[in-house]
Design a protein around this motif. Structure first.
Motif, PDB file in Angstrom:
ATOM      1  N   SER A 193      -4.369   0.854  -0.914  1.00 15.89           N
ATOM      2  CA  SER A 193      -3.852  -0.500  -1.059  1.00 15.89           C
ATOM      3  C   SER A 193      -3.791  -0.846  -2.536  1.00 15.89           C
ATOM      4  CB  SER A 193      -4.765  -1.468  -0.311  1.00 15.89           C
ATOM      5  OG  SER A 193      -4.208  -2.743  -0.366  1.00 15.89           O
ATOM      6  N   VAL A 194      -2.637  -1.306  -2.976  1.00 12.59           N
ATOM      7  CA  VAL A 194      -2.433  -1.569  -4.394  1.00 12.59           C
ATOM      8  C   VAL A 194      -2.400  -3.071  -4.694  1.00 12.59           C
ATOM      9  CG1 VAL A 194      -0.838  -1.271  -6.305  1.00 12.59           C
ATOM     10  CG2 VAL A 194      -1.216   0.603  -4.723  1.00 12.59           C
ATOM     11  N   LEU A 195      -1.774  -3.841  -3.805  1.00 15.57           N
ATOM     12  CA  LEU A 195      -1.774  -5.303  -3.932  1.00 15.57           C
ATOM     13  C   LEU A 195      -2.388  -5.876  -2.664  1.00 15.57           C
ATOM     14  CD1 LEU A 195       1.762  -6.084  -5.403  1.00 15.57           C
ATOM     15  CD2 LEU A 195      -0.423  -6.165  -6.583  1.00 15.57           C
ATOM     16  N   GLY A 240      -2.164  -8.214 -17.222  1.00 16.34           N
ATOM     17  CA  GLY A 240      -3.355  -7.566 -16.681  1.00 16.34           C
ATOM     18  C   GLY A 240      -3.424  -6.156 -17.211  1.00 16.34           C
ATOM     19  N   PRO A 241      -4.567  -5.518 -17.047  1.00 11.43           N
ATOM     20  CA  PRO A 241      -4.704  -4.160 -17.576  1.00 11.43           C
ATOM     21  C   PRO A 241      -3.785  -3.186 -16.833  1.00 11.43           C
ATOM     22  CG  PRO A 241      -6.608  -4.716 -16.244  1.00 11.43           C
ATOM     23  CD  PRO A 241      -5.790  -5.953 -16.351  1.00 11.43           C
ATOM     24  N   SER A 242      -3.587  -2.024 -17.436  1.00 12.76           N
ATOM     25  CA  SER A 242      -2.741  -0.998 -16.831  1.00 12.76           C
ATOM     26  C   SER A 242      -3.238  -0.636 -15.435  1.00 12.76           C
ATOM     27  CB  SER A 242      -2.784   0.248 -17.711  1.00 12.76           C
ATOM     28  OG  SER A 242      -1.495   0.587 -18.077  1.00 12.76           O
ATOM     29  N   GLY A 243      -2.308  -0.502 -14.505  1.00 10.75           N
ATOM     30  CA  GLY A 243      -2.684  -0.045 -13.165  1.00 10.75           C
ATOM     31  C   GLY A 243      -3.112  -1.169 -12.233  1.00 10.75           C
ATOM     32  N   CYS A 244      -2.981  -2.450 -12.661  1.00 10.69           N
ATOM     33  CA  CYS A 244      -3.474  -3.530 -11.812  1.00 10.69           C
ATOM     34  C   CYS A 244      -2.424  -3.955 -10.790  1.00 10.69           C
ATOM     35  CB  CYS A 244      -3.899  -4.723 -12.645  1.00 10.69           C
ATOM     36  SG  CYS A 244      -2.538  -5.610 -13.386  1.00 10.69           S
ATOM     37  N   GLY A 245      -1.215  -3.396 -10.876  1.00 11.04           N
ATOM     38  CA  GLY A 245      -0.220  -3.698  -9.858  1.00 11.04           C
ATOM     39  C   GLY A 245       0.879  -4.646 -10.298  1.00 11.04           C
ATOM     40  N   LYS A 246       0.983  -4.904 -11.604  1.00 12.35           N
ATOM     41  CA  LYS A 246       2.026  -5.810 -12.085  1.00 12.35           C
ATOM     42  C   LYS A 246       3.418  -5.259 -11.811  1.00 12.35           C
ATOM     43  CE  LYS A 246       0.780  -5.062 -16.309  1.00 12.35           C
ATOM     44  NZ  LYS A 246      -0.317  -4.101 -16.378  1.00 12.35           N
ATOM     45  N   SER A 247       3.623  -3.995 -12.215  1.00 11.12           N
ATOM     46  CA  SER A 247       4.953  -3.412 -12.019  1.00 11.12           C
ATOM     47  C   SER A 247       5.292  -3.349 -10.542  1.00 11.12           C
ATOM     48  CB  SER A 247       5.010  -2.004 -12.602  1.00 11.12           C
ATOM     49  OG  SER A 247       4.776  -2.041 -13.971  1.00 11.12           O
ATOM     50  N   THR A 248       4.314  -3.012  -9.732  1.00 10.03           N
ATOM     51  CA  THR A 248       4.563  -2.922  -8.302  1.00 10.03           C
ATOM     52  C   THR A 248       5.074  -4.254  -7.773  1.00 10.03           C
ATOM     53  OG1 THR A 248       2.788  -1.316  -8.198  1.00 10.03           O
ATOM     54  CG2 THR A 248       3.532  -2.250  -6.125  1.00 10.03           C
ATOM     55  N   LEU A 249       4.417  -5.346  -8.179  1.00  7.35           N
ATOM     56  CA  LEU A 249       4.839  -6.663  -7.705  1.00  7.35           C
ATOM     57  C   LEU A 249       6.260  -6.968  -8.185  1.00  7.35           C
ATOM     58  CD1 LEU A 249       4.121  -9.256  -6.270  1.00  7.35           C
ATOM     59  CD2 LEU A 249       3.096 -10.112  -8.385  1.00  7.35           C
ATOM     60  N   SER A 304       0.842  -1.197   0.000  1.00  8.79           N
ATOM     61  CA  SER A 304       0.000   0.000   0.000  1.00  8.79           C
ATOM     62  C   SER A 304       0.869   1.235   0.000  1.00  8.79           C
ATOM     63  CB  SER A 304      -0.954   0.001   1.193  1.00  8.79           C
ATOM     64  OG  SER A 304      -0.372  -0.629   2.295  1.00  8.79           O
ATOM     65  N   TYR A 305       0.368   2.259  -0.668  1.00 12.73           N
ATOM     66  CA  TYR A 305       0.993   3.578  -0.614  1.00 12.73           C
ATOM     67  C   TYR A 305       0.149   4.403   0.328  1.00 12.73           C
ATOM     68  CZ  TYR A 305       3.599   2.257  -4.769  1.00 12.73           C
ATOM     69  OH  TYR A 305       4.419   1.633  -5.652  1.00 12.73           O
ATOM     70  N   GLY A 306       0.633   4.588   1.516  1.00 10.49           N
ATOM     71  CA  GLY A 306      -0.182   5.286   2.504  1.00 10.49           C
ATOM     72  C   GLY A 306      -1.474   4.509   2.709  1.00 10.49           C
TER      73      GLY A 306
END
Ligand SMILES: Nc1ncnc2c1ncn2[C@@H]1O[C@H](COP(=O)(O)OP(=O)(O)O)[C@@H](O)[C@H]1O
Ligand SMILES: [Mg+2]
Lengths: 277, 355, 307
Positions: free
Chosen positions: B17-19, B36-45, B12-14
Motif C-alpha cells: 500500500s502506497v497511499l 514530502g520526502p522522496s518515496g512518500c507517494g506524491k508522484s503517485t497521487l 496499492s501495488y499488489g
C-alpha cells in the motif's frame, strides 16, 4: 621500456592484420576466381590474381542462367519476411517493453524456447502441413515459415529498442490527448526508426541465408531462392567454378549492404538473439 | 479552470500500500504544492489525478465529475514532467502544438496559441529548434509552454525544477509564480524541496509515508506545524527538538528537560502533567544571552554569508542556532541560550501539536 | 472544457476489459504465427515419431509405436552422428570462443582505423552460411583452392588433395568454415562486455601495482565471466543444431564421417523422405538438448547457492 612497448604495439598490429587477412581471404578468393578466365583457372593455380581478368562469368550468370530469377525470389522472400517480422515484432516488442501483464512471463518463455529447439526437427511436419495448403514450392510459404522463425528474436530486439525510450514520452502524449496506440504510432515508433531499420536488416540477412527449409519446401526452379539455386547449380555443373563463384559474389552483395546498415546495432542484435546466428 | 476533489483515495501495488486514504479539496484557481520526502507517494497521487495510474480506492473528481475511469486524454489536464518528456523528433513549435493538433484545432488557432505561449515564456527565437539543441532551462520552458498552450482545466507539475541548477531553479520558480498569477489556473505542484513549496504555494499539502500530515498555507505550516514530521520537514535549518516532561509550575506551565531545567511554556489544555512531550524551537528563534537558561557547547560555526549557523551540543544532543549577528562567529567554546515562550512548540507523545 | 467526462458511476467493466486486453492485442499476431508455424508442427512432429510416415509410400501413415526408436537403437549411423555432433560442437565452440576472445581483446585497445578493421573482421558473420560453406569447400578443393597446395608446400600433405573427401580429416572442413563464420559472434559480444568494464577500475588496479596479466585475471575475466558463460552455453546448443555448413560442404560424407544428428535428420527427411524416422531422431535430439539445458540450470543454481 620504450622499445618493449613498441614491440607490443607491433605485435598487436600484426595480430590484427592476421585477423583481417583471415576474415577477408576466402571472400577475396571468391572474387578472384569469379574474374579468372576459364583457360587460366587450372594453369595459374594458386596465383593471387589472374594475369588476365574477365567478366564473362558474371555476364553468363546474369544473362544466360536462372540466377536472376533466384535473386529476385530471394529478394522477395527476404524483403517480405523482413517487413512482416518487423511489423509483428514492433507490436509484440512494445507489449513486452511497456505493459506488465499476466501472460508476459509465459510469452517470453515461449519465445526463448523457440530459439533453443532445433528447427531442423520441424522440416518434416511443416512440409506435411504446408503441402495440402499449396504453400510448398511457393514464396508465400517460405515467407510464412521464415517470419515465424524470426519473430521471437526480432521481438527481443525491438523490445530492447523500446526499453531505451523513456516512458515519460508516451505519458506526456497521453496527457496531450493521445490514446496509447496513437502515442505508440506518433511518438514511439518514429523514435525507434533506427531500431526498426536494424531489425529489418537482421531479419533480411537471416532470411537471405536460410537454406534447409528452402531446400525442403522448394523443388522447381521458378520458386527457388538463391541458396537453393546455387546449390542445385553446384551439384549439376560442378566444374563451372568461375560461374559458381560469380553467382556467389552476387549473393554476397545484399548481405554486405545490410551488414553496413546494421553494423552499429550488431551488439544489440546478437545479445537479443544470443542463440540466433 | 476547475476544482479538484480527492476523496479517501488509496493506491496499492499488489500487496504494497502506497497511499492510505488521501482527502483533499482543491479550489478553482488554487496553487497547491504536495511536499514530502522522496518515496512518500506524491508522484503517485499526482499521476492518479492525471490518469496515468489506476485508482485503487476512493474517488477523484474534476469540476465535480468523477474521473476515476477516464483516460488521461479525456481529463483535460496538462502535466510538466521532471524529465520534461519533450518529443525529441519534433521542433519546439510542434512539441507545443501537439495536443492541439490531436484535438484537430484549426490551424490559425494553433498558430496563435503557440505564439502567445512562446512569447510569454520567451521561446520565440527557439520555435524551430529540436529539443536536443536547447539548454536545460530552455527545455524546461518548452515543457511549460506545452502545458499552457492548451489552456487546460488544471496543471500538474512533477518536480519540474529538480534538473536545473540552483540559480536557474530560483528564476524559474519566480516565473512559475508569475505565470500562475497571470493564468489563474488550478495547479498541483509536486516537490521534495520545502523552499519551493513555501514560495509557490497557496496551500501546502505535507505528506509522509502515504498519509497527508497537514494542509495549510505556507505560514500556517511554518508557524503552527501540526506534528513533529511537519515541524521537522518545513524550514531550513530544521527545527530543534528537546525531550522533556510537561509540568505545571507556579506561574503556569513548563517542560522539564533531562537535566531538570524547566523551560516555561504557555499552558496546554490537552496535556496531563508529567506526560512525555517534545519541545520544538526553530534555530532562528533561539536567543543567545549571557544569562541564558541553558548552556551548550559549540561544535561548529558555519557562516552562510547571509547569516551564521551555530552547531551546538545541548545535553549531548545536536542543536542549531541561526543568527544574523556576526559576533556569533567568535562564539564558544560554550554559549548560553534562551527560548522565547511565543516561539516554543510542544508536541505530545504521539507527535501531534499540543495547544 | 474540451470534453465532458462521462456519466457518473459508469460501470468500469468495459474499460477494465479493454485495458487488460491491450497487451494481448499487441502480441497476438506474433504469438499466433509462432504457435501455428512452430508449436503446432512441433507437436505434430512428435506424433510422427510414433507413426510410419514416408512421403513416397501412399500406404504409410499407420501407428507403429516405438518401432522407430527400436530401429534407432540399432542404427550405427545414428551413434556415429552423436559422436560427430560432440566433436563438431566441441571443436567449433572452443575455437570460435578462443579466437573470438583474442580478437575482442585486440579490438578493445584504441588504434587508428579501428572502426574499419572492426567492420572488416566482422564481415564473415554477414556472409550467408550456405555461401560460407561453398566458399570454404572451394578453398579446400585442390583444383581451384589454394589450401591443399599450401598444406603440401608446408609438408602437411603428401600431395595436394581435398580433405573433405578424406574420412579422417573431413570434419575439419566444416569446422574451419564454422570457426571463420562464428568468430565475429563471440568477438562482438565479448567486445561489448569488455567495453562495459569501467576504465577507472584498471587505473585503480595499476595504481595499486597490478601488471597487465594480473589486471586481466583480477578484473577482465571476472567481469566477462557471466557473458562468457551465457554465450558459450547458448552457442553450444545452437551450433550442435547447425547443419547448413555440413549439408553444403560434405552432405555428411565421406562414409558418414561428418554426419551430425541435425544433418542426419535433414537427410532422412529430405533425401529419404522418411518423415517418421526423421521425427524420431529429432525427438531424441530434443530430449538430449533438454537434458543439457537442465544440467545448465542445475549448475547455475548450485553456483548461485554457493555465491
Ligand atoms: N510501479 C510501482 N510498483 C511498486 N511500487 C511502486 C511503483 N511506483 C512507485 N512505487 C512505490 O510507491 C512509493 C511512492 O512513490 P512515488 O509516488 O514515486 O514517491 P515520490 O514521488 O513521493 O518520491 C515508493 O515507495 C515507490 O517505491
Ligand atoms: Mg516523485
Amino acid at each position: 621500456m620504450k622499445s618493449r612497448s613498441l614491440l607490443l604495439t607491433g605485435a598487436h598490429r600484426l595480430a590484427i592484420l592476421a585477423y583481417v587477412v583471415f576474415a577477408l581471404f576466402p571472400l577475396f578468393w571468391l572474387l578472384k576466381v569469379s574474374v579468372t578466365p576459364n583457360d587460366l583457372l587450372y594453369s595459374e593455380g594458386v596465383r593471387m590474381w589472374p594475369s588476365r581478368m574477365t567478366f564473362e562469368h558474371f555476364n553468363f550468370v546474369i544473362a544466360h542462367s536462372a540466377f536472376p530469377t533466384f535473386f529476385k525470389n530471394s529478394l522477395i522472400v527476404s524483403g517480405a519476411t523482413a517487413v512482416v517480422v518487423t511489423v509483428l515484432a514492433s507490436l509484440s516488442g512494445y507489449a513486452l517493453s511497456r505493459f506488465s501483464f499476466r501472460a508476459k512471463y509465459w510469452i517470453v518463455a515461449l519465445m526463448l524456447i523457440t530459439q533453443m529447439f532445433p528447427l531442423v526437427m520441424l522440416v518434416a511436419p511443416i512440409f506435411k502441413m504446408l503441402s495440402p495448403l499449396g504453400l510448398t514450392n511457393s514464396l508465400t510459404g517460405l515467407v510464412i515459415v521464415y517470419s515465424a522463425f524470426n519473430v521471437p528474436f526480432a521481438t527481443f530486439l525491438m523490445q530492447s529498442f523500446f526499453d531505451g525510450i523513456p516512458k515519460d514520452l508516451e505519458e506526456a502524449a497521453m496527457i496531450d490527448g493521445a490514446t496509447q496506440f496513437i502515442a505508440f504510432r506518433q511518438i514511439i515508433l518514429p523514435l525507434t526508426l533506427p531500431g526498426i531499420a536494424a531489425t529489418l536488416g537482421f531479419v533480411f540477412t537471416a532470411a537471405w541465408s536460410e537454406l534447409l527449409f528452402a531446400l525442403m519446401l522448394i523443388s522447381g526452379n521458378d520458386a527457388a531462392t538463391f541458396p537453393v539455386g546455387l546449390l542445385t547449380f553446384v551439384s549439376k555443373f560442378s566444374v563451372d567454378f568461375g560461374q559458381m563463384m560469380a553467382a556467389g559474389v552476387l549473393a554476397l552483395i545484399p548481405a554486405c549492404l545490410f551488414f553496413l546498415l546494421i553494423q552499429r546495432y550488431l551488439v544489440q542484435g546478437l545479445t537479443a538473439g544470443a542463440v540466433k546466428g | 479552470m476547475a476544482s479538484i476533489d480527492i476523496e479517501s483515495v488509496r493506491k496499492s501495488y499488489g500487496p504494497v500500500s502506497v497511499l492510505h486514504g488521501v482527502d483533499l479539496a482543491i479550489k478553482d484557481g488554487e496553487f497547491i504544492v504536495l511536499v514530502g520526502p522522496s518515496g512518500c507517494g506524491k508522484s503517485t497521487l499526482l499521476r492518479m489525478i492525471a490518469g496515468l495510474e489506476e485508482v485503487t480506492g476512493g474517488e477523484i473528481r474534476i469540476s465535480g465529475n468523477r474521473v476515476n475511469d477516464l483516460a488521461p486524454k479525456d481529463r483535460d489536464i496538462a502535466m510538466v514532467f521532471q524529465s520534461y518528456a519533450l518529443y525529441p523528433h519534433m521542433s519546439v513549435a510542434d512539441n507545443m502544438s501537439y495536443s492541439l493538433r490531436l484535438r484537430k484545432t484549426a490551424k490559425d488557432k494553433i498558430a496563435s496559441a503557440v505564439s502567445s505561449a512562446a512569447t510569454k515564456l520567451g521561446l520565440d527565437p527557439l520555435l524551430e529548434r529540436r529539443p536536443k539543441a536547447l539548454s536545460g532551462g530552455q527545455r524546461q520552458r518548452v515543457a511549460m509552454g506545452r502545458a499552457i498552450v492548451r489552456q487546460p482545466k488544471a496543471f500538474l507539475f512533477d518536480e519540474p525544477l529538480s534538473n536545473l541548477d540552483a540559480r536557474l531553479r530560483e528564476q524559474m520558480r519566480a516565473e512559475i509564480k508569475k505565470l500562475h498569477a497571470d493564468l489563474k489556473a488550478t495547479s498541483i505542484y509536486v516537490t521534495h524541496d520545502q523552499i519551493e513549496a513555501m514560495t509557490l504555494a497557496d496551500r501546502i499539502v505535507a505528506m509522509h509515508g502515504g498519509v497527508v500530515q497537514q494542509v495549510g498555507t505556507p505560514l500556517e505550516l511554518y508557524d503552527t506545524p501540526a506534528n513533529l514530521f511537519v515541524a521537522g520537514f518545513i524550514g531550513s535549518p530544521g527545527m530543534n527538538f528537546l525531550e522533556g516532561r510537561y509540568v505545571k509550575t507556579g506561574e503556569g506551565a513548563g517542560v522539564r528537560l533531562s537535566d531538570g531545567t524547566v523551560v516555561p511554556v504557555a499552558p496546554r489544555a490537552g496535556l496531563a502533567p508529567e506526560t512525555t512531550v517534545t519541545l520544538g524551537i526553530r534555530p532562528e528563534h533561539v536567543v543567545i544571552a549571557k544569562d541564558g537558561m541553558l548552556e551548550a557547547t559549540v561544535d561548529l560555526v558555519e557562516p552562510t554569508g547571509f547569516g551564521i549557523i551555530l552547531h551546538l551540543s545541548l545535553h549531548g544532543l545536536p542543536f542549531k542556532i541561526f543568527t544574523l549577528d556576526r559576533d556569533a562567529l567568535s562564539a564558544g567554546p560554550t554559549v548560553r541560550v534562551d527560548f522565547p515562550q511565543k516561539h516554543l512548540h510542544v508536541f505530545d507523545e504521539t507527535g501531534s501539536r499540543a495547544d | 472544457m474540451m470534453h465532458q467526462p462521462m456519466k457518473h458511476n459508469r460501470p468500469p467493466m468495459m474499460k477494465r476489459i479493454a485495458d487488460a486486453s491491450e497487451p494481448y492485442l499487441y502480441s497476438a499476431p506474433a504469438l499466433i504465427l509462432i504457435v501455428a508455424v512452430m508449436l503446432v508442427p512441433l507437436v505434430v512432429g512428435i506424433s510422427y515419431a510414433f507413426r510410419d510416415i514416408q512421403l513416397l509410400n501412399p500406404f504409410s501413415g499407420g501407428f507403429v509405436g516405438l518401432d522407430h526408436f527400436r530401429a534407432l537403437g540399432q542404427d550405427q549411423a545414428f551413434y556415429g552422428a552423436l559422436r560427430n555432433t560432440l566433436w563438431w560442437t566441441g571443436a567449433s565452440v572452443f575455437l570460435q570462443f578462443t579466437f573470438g576472445l583474442i580478437l575482442a581483446l585486440l579490438l578493445d585497445k584504441p588504434f587508428y582505423g579501428r572502426g574499419l578493421v572492426q567492420a572488416l573482421v566482422f564481415l564473415p558473420w554477414a556472409v550467408p552460411s550456405f555461401l560460407a560453406g561453398l566458399n570454404w569447400a572451394w578453398l579446400f578443393n585442390p583444383v581451384i583452392g589454394p589450401l591443399p597446395h599450401w598444406f603440401y608446400a608446408l609438408g602437411l600433405m603428401d600431395e595436394p588433395h581435398n580433405i573433405l573427401s578424406d574420412p579422417h580429416l573431413a570434419m575439419w572442413g566444416p569446422i574451419a568454415a564454422n570457426v571463420w563464420w562464428g568468430i565475429p559472434f563471440f568477438a562482438i559480444t565479448l567486445l561489448a562486455a569488455l567495453q562495459a568494464i569501467p576504465r577507472d577500475l584498471y587505473e585503480a588496479a595499476s595504481i595499486d601495482g597490478a601488471g597487465p596479466v594480473q589486471r586481466f585475471w583480477s578484473i577482465t575475466l571476472p567481469f566477462l565471466a557471466p557473458t562468457i558463460a551465457i554465450t558459450v552455453l547458448l552457442r553450444t546448443v545452437w551450433i550442435s543444431n547447425f547443419a547448413d555448413l555440413i549439408v553444403v560442404m560434405t552432405n555428411g560424407g565421406p562414409a558418414d564421417r561428418t554426419q551430425i544428428v541435425a544433418s542426419y535428420i535433414f537427410t532422412q527427411a529430405f533425401k529419404r523422405l522418411d518423415f517418421g524416422y526423421a521425427s524420431a531422431i529429432a525427438l531424441v535430439l530434443l530430449a538430449l538438448l533438454l537434458v543439457y539445458s537442465m544440467l545448465i540450470v542445475l549448475l547455475r543454481q548450485t553456483m548461485l547457492n554457493k555465491g
